[in-house]
Design an enzyme around this catalytic site. Sequence first.
Site, PDB file in Angstrom:
ATOM      1  CG  ASN A 183      -2.189  -0.921   1.085  1.00 61.09           C
ATOM      2  OD1 ASN A 183      -2.697  -1.033   0.044  1.00 61.09           O
ATOM      3  ND2 ASN A 183      -2.398  -1.791   1.918  1.00 61.09           N
ATOM      4  CB  CYS A 196      -6.358  -5.552  -2.476  1.00 58.33           C
ATOM      5  SG  CYS A 196      -7.053  -5.184  -0.812  1.00 58.33           S
ATOM      6  CG  HIS A 197      -6.870  -9.605   1.456  1.00 55.89           C
ATOM      7  ND1 HIS A 197      -5.758 -10.012   1.873  1.00 55.89           N
ATOM      8  CD2 HIS A 197      -7.262  -8.551   2.376  1.00 55.89           C
ATOM      9  CE1 HIS A 197      -5.318  -9.138   2.801  1.00 55.89           C
ATOM     10  NE2 HIS A 197      -6.206  -8.503   3.022  1.00 55.89           N
ATOM     11  CG  HIS A 215      -8.143  -0.008   0.396  1.00 59.55           C
ATOM     12  ND1 HIS A 215      -7.353   0.249   1.347  1.00 59.55           N
ATOM     13  CD2 HIS A 215      -8.222  -1.499   0.472  1.00 59.55           C
ATOM     14  CE1 HIS A 215      -6.496  -0.694   1.509  1.00 59.55           C
ATOM     15  NE2 HIS A 215      -7.007  -1.766   0.893  1.00 59.55           N
ATOM     16  CE1 TYR A 264      -8.503   4.548   3.205  1.00 64.93           C
ATOM     17  CE2 TYR A 264     -10.446   3.114   2.217  1.00 64.93           C
ATOM     18  CZ  TYR A 264      -9.082   3.324   2.912  1.00 64.93           C
ATOM     19  OH  TYR A 264      -8.203   2.214   3.152  1.00 64.93           O
TER      20      TYR A 264
END
Length: 504
Positions: free
Chosen positions: A149, A170-171, A200, A256
């Site tokens: 990241n 990414c998971h 994300h 975010y």
Amino acid sequence: MSFKIAFIGAGSIGFTRGLLRDLLTVPEFAGIEVAFHDINPHNLDMVTQLCQRDIDENGLSIRIQPTVDRREALRGARYIFVTVRVGGLEAFQHDVDIPLKYGIDQCVGDTICAGGIMYGQRGIAEMLQICKDIREVAEPGCLLMNYANPMAMLTWACNKYGGVRTIGLCHGVQGGHWQIAEAFGLKQEEVDIICAGINHQTWYVQIKHNGEDMTGKLLEAFEAHPEFSRTEKVRIDMLRRFGYYSTESNGHLSEYVPWYRKRPEEIQDWIDLGTWINGETGGYLRVCTEGRNWFETDFPNWMKDAAFKYTPEERGHEHGSYIIEGLETGRVYRGHFNVVNNGVISNLPEDAIIEAPGYADRNGISMPHVGDLPLGCAAVCNVSISVQRLAVEAAVHGDDKLLRQAMMMDPLVGAVCNPKEIWQMVDEMLVAQEQWLPQYGAAIAAAKERLASEPRIPTRDYNGAARLKVKSVEEMQQDRESANRNAGESDKAKERPAAASEQR
């Protein structure tokens, strides 16, 4: 089959050991070459010992090639996994603590917001050096798979400026997929999804069960769920107001956007302290610190524990091994990948790094056309993309004006701070992280001068609205299973305890 895979940042035990197990579960890969690189020889030695023990006990003849020479690890590699954290936990501490002085309360700080932007400045500078080495010594046409990241920023820089074919992995999509199935009382394999957006901030734009569209029923299911209704308040509120569920955890998502962490007195209304990922102040820094301390202390016992089994039922859900299996064997794999948009999502910028469904097989990696995101979802993503673009260009060119503009445009930073506060905070962060920011030499010198000679805007000694103390090794010894899970997975909170309100 014989080809070479290099792990850069192999001292990250959580990723390295699991990814290696996943790869070596594939029968055709029993004869591949594996190289581990890390700048910390002690961590490299411990992870190599542990992984080599796993290999040996699974009856394979592979010998890991550990080295502190990155070019040697990359030499001839067809696939490269990158899991680096530039600056380690020392820099991570600055990413969390300095913004707190200005009232910016982050749970993670690794994607956008003040911490994620600075993490990107450190990471991009190093990733471009890694790309240079790859171009010079790796197998031509190799694939860089980035797990580090900030995912979108690093993948953007590598593709635009690094000259290396790079995909980000990414998971988050898998985790949200499981939650959606759980909310409906179904098994994950019974629920079909289409998920698209940016890393994300990816949105489950279609959810189906036996051909029935369940997307419109999801809010009611989450509101009625006994655990999620308490632990995922931010995600549920975003679902309520935008109509679609977002991939990332409650704590991640809260930093975010500008609405849930800007007023200290309201933060507790939106988070839960049952586990860090639900919104704890500096939560990921805490568990990473605990994991590092535990692995250092308990490593001899790890060598005594049972080895990982390289069997299909033990294989993990990270995309990397399945992509390589698809490319090398032709078995088709569908996952969600971070790639340059190039029209996949019509109403996001062409040059942005998007996350969307993709396929891997002998033909390569294919990204079907998704079309438009719902307008509100696209608007949320576009705000973050503007921050990412500014941050990438700032890091590549060492342009602190663009860096400051990225901070101003960041949703949570802008909601909490005025421009003068942002300028001073950036000065502090540049000076504190000087050793990892070679591209900012002139800007850091000017920042030092300002901090030494100009009147300072008052800041506060603020520990955040929901910060927990780092556990000592002695405290972790009381629950070794939990401590091992933390260190072994970088505690992504895959197994989550009950909500804090249930625990009290």
